[in-house]
Design a protein around this motif. Sequence first.
Motif, PDB file in Angstrom:
ATOM      1  N   THR A   9      39.809  58.317  53.870  1.00 26.83           N
ATOM      2  CA  THR A   9      40.445  59.549  53.393  1.00 26.83           C
ATOM      3  C   THR A   9      41.957  59.476  53.568  1.00 26.83           C
ATOM      4  N   SER A  10      42.398  58.963  54.699  1.00 22.21           N
ATOM      5  CA  SER A  10      43.831  58.826  54.961  1.00 22.21           C
ATOM      6  C   SER A  10      44.459  57.817  54.010  1.00 22.21           C
ATOM      7  N   PHE A  11      43.736  56.744  53.733  1.00 23.85           N
ATOM      8  CA  PHE A  11      44.209  55.736  52.795  1.00 23.85           C
ATOM      9  C   PHE A  11      44.402  56.360  51.409  1.00 23.85           C
ATOM     10  N   LEU A  12      43.386  57.044  50.919  1.00 25.21           N
ATOM     11  CA  LEU A  12      43.469  57.668  49.593  1.00 25.21           C
ATOM     12  C   LEU A  12      44.565  58.729  49.533  1.00 25.21           C
ATOM     13  N   ALA A  13      44.743  59.462  50.630  1.00 28.50           N
ATOM     14  CA  ALA A  13      45.754  60.520  50.659  1.00 28.50           C
ATOM     15  C   ALA A  13      47.167  59.958  50.511  1.00 28.50           C
ATOM     16  N   TRP A  41      43.391  55.490  63.431  1.00 28.02           N
ATOM     17  CA  TRP A  41      42.763  55.204  62.145  1.00 28.02           C
ATOM     18  C   TRP A  41      43.399  56.003  61.015  1.00 28.02           C
ATOM     19  N   ALA A  42      43.797  57.239  61.292  1.00 27.99           N
ATOM     20  CA  ALA A  42      44.466  58.034  60.261  1.00 27.99           C
ATOM     21  C   ALA A  42      45.832  57.432  59.930  1.00 27.99           C
ATOM     22  N   THR A  43      46.577  57.051  60.950  1.00 24.21           N
ATOM     23  CA  THR A  43      47.897  56.450  60.731  1.00 24.21           C
ATOM     24  C   THR A  43      47.778  55.113  60.001  1.00 24.21           C
ATOM     25  N   LEU A  44      46.842  54.279  60.416  1.00 21.44           N
ATOM     26  CA  LEU A  44      46.656  52.984  59.769  1.00 21.44           C
ATOM     27  C   LEU A  44      46.256  53.150  58.304  1.00 21.44           C
ATOM     28  N   GLY A  45      45.285  54.003  58.045  1.00 17.79           N
ATOM     29  CA  GLY A  45      44.838  54.215  56.670  1.00 17.79           C
ATOM     30  C   GLY A  45      45.948  54.751  55.789  1.00 17.79           C
ATOM     31  N   ASN A  46      46.688  55.730  56.300  1.00 13.81           N
ATOM     32  CA  ASN A  46      47.759  56.331  55.519  1.00 13.81           C
ATOM     33  C   ASN A  46      48.893  55.352  55.279  1.00 13.81           C
ATOM     34  N   THR A  47      49.200  54.531  56.264  1.00  9.26           N
ATOM     35  CA  THR A  47      50.245  53.518  56.111  1.00  9.26           C
ATOM     36  C   THR A  47      49.834  52.476  55.072  1.00  9.26           C
ATOM     37  N   LEU A  48      48.602  51.999  55.157  1.00 13.30           N
ATOM     38  CA  LEU A  48      48.141  51.000  54.193  1.00 13.30           C
ATOM     39  C   LEU A  48      48.045  51.572  52.777  1.00 13.30           C
ATOM     40  N   GLY A  49      47.726  52.840  52.651  1.00 14.01           N
ATOM     41  CA  GLY A  49      47.741  53.477  51.339  1.00 14.01           C
ATOM     42  C   GLY A  49      49.143  53.469  50.751  1.00 14.01           C
ATOM     43  N   SER A  50      50.136  53.677  51.595  1.00 16.37           N
ATOM     44  CA  SER A  50      51.523  53.619  51.128  1.00 16.37           C
ATOM     45  C   SER A  50      51.929  52.205  50.749  1.00 16.37           C
ATOM     46  N   VAL A  51      51.349  51.220  51.410  1.00 18.99           N
ATOM     47  CA  VAL A  51      51.614  49.825  51.035  1.00 18.99           C
ATOM     48  C   VAL A  51      51.122  49.582  49.602  1.00 18.99           C
ATOM     49  N   VAL A  52      50.000  50.190  49.242  1.00 14.39           N
ATOM     50  CA  VAL A  52      49.520  50.090  47.851  1.00 14.39           C
ATOM     51  C   VAL A  52      50.573  50.641  46.898  1.00 14.39           C
ATOM     52  N   ASN A  53      51.175  51.778  47.243  1.00 14.62           N
ATOM     53  CA  ASN A  53      52.248  52.330  46.412  1.00 14.62           C
ATOM     54  C   ASN A  53      53.412  51.351  46.319  1.00 14.62           C
ATOM     55  N   GLY A  54      53.757  50.733  47.446  1.00 11.87           N
ATOM     56  CA  GLY A  54      54.841  49.754  47.451  1.00 11.87           C
ATOM     57  C   GLY A  54      54.529  48.558  46.561  1.00 11.87           C
ATOM     58  N   ILE A  55      53.286  48.108  46.592  1.00 12.55           N
ATOM     59  CA  ILE A  55      52.876  46.985  45.740  1.00 12.55           C
ATOM     60  C   ILE A  55      52.974  47.387  44.265  1.00 12.55           C
ATOM     61  N   LEU A  56      52.506  48.584  43.954  1.00 13.29           N
ATOM     62  CA  LEU A  56      52.616  49.075  42.566  1.00 13.29           C
ATOM     63  C   LEU A  56      54.080  49.155  42.137  1.00 13.29           C
ATOM     64  N   VAL A 102      55.963  59.221  46.155  1.00 17.95           N
ATOM     65  CA  VAL A 102      56.989  58.699  45.253  1.00 17.95           C
ATOM     66  C   VAL A 102      58.021  57.888  46.035  1.00 17.95           C
ATOM     67  N   LEU A 103      58.369  58.344  47.227  1.00 10.60           N
ATOM     68  CA  LEU A 103      59.325  57.595  48.047  1.00 10.60           C
ATOM     69  C   LEU A 103      58.810  56.188  48.351  1.00 10.60           C
ATOM     70  N   THR A 104      57.518  56.077  48.635  1.00 11.85           N
ATOM     71  CA  THR A 104      56.979  54.753  48.931  1.00 11.85           C
ATOM     72  C   THR A 104      56.876  53.903  47.663  1.00 11.85           C
ATOM     73  N   LEU A 105      56.641  54.531  46.539  1.00  7.49           N
ATOM     74  CA  LEU A 105      56.644  53.814  45.262  1.00  7.49           C
ATOM     75  C   LEU A 105      58.049  53.281  44.971  1.00  7.49           C
ATOM     76  N   VAL A 106      59.056  54.127  45.175  1.00  6.16           N
ATOM     77  CA  VAL A 106      60.446  53.715  44.961  1.00  6.16           C
ATOM     78  C   VAL A 106      60.833  52.618  45.953  1.00  6.16           C
ATOM     79  N   ALA A 122      55.057  53.623  58.836  1.00  2.00           N
ATOM     80  CA  ALA A 122      54.128  53.834  59.952  1.00  2.00           C
ATOM     81  C   ALA A 122      54.695  54.814  60.977  1.00  2.00           C
ATOM     82  N   ILE A 123      55.986  54.722  61.248  1.00  2.00           N
ATOM     83  CA  ILE A 123      56.610  55.663  62.192  1.00  2.00           C
ATOM     84  C   ILE A 123      56.492  57.088  61.657  1.00  2.00           C
TER      85      ILE A 123
END
Length: 146
Positions: A9-13, A41-56, A102-106, A122-123
């Motif tokens: 859920t955190s990853f998708l969010a 787990w919430a922090t890890l999932g949310n951080t990795l979800g943002s990495v997906v945005n960064g990759i995109l 959007v910030l992580t996408l940019v 992550a911070i």
Amino acid sequence: MVYLSLFLTSFLAATLLPAYSEVLFGGLVTQGYSVWWLWFWATLGNTLGSVVNGILGRQVERFQDRRWFPFSREQMEKARARYLRYGEWSLLLGWLPVGGDVLTLVGGIMRVPWLTFITLVAIGKGARYAVVLWIVLESFGNGTPG
């Protein structure tokens, strides 16, 4: 299974998909699960979800030479230089409900180095879940982490 659900859920969010991990996170905190593992787990999932945005974001340049692409190569390079000088710190705000994704996408578009990207995101995300945890514990718990 609870921690996996929170992670997913955190990853998708954190991606551009609509999901709200804070509600699940807060609910699980009140159920007596380890707050430290929930936070992790919430922090890890949310951080990795943002990495997906960064990759995109890093894939955007593949379309830079297309006629319909809105920016020239020179404009992108100027923007990248400016962003890398002043804007990397904005990744600390990647947790914001509006605009954070959007910030992580940019950040990806601007090719922020991965170590910097992941550290700042992550911070920010860890701090956000820590605040949610504190609010829930103060509101529903006894104020001490379990």
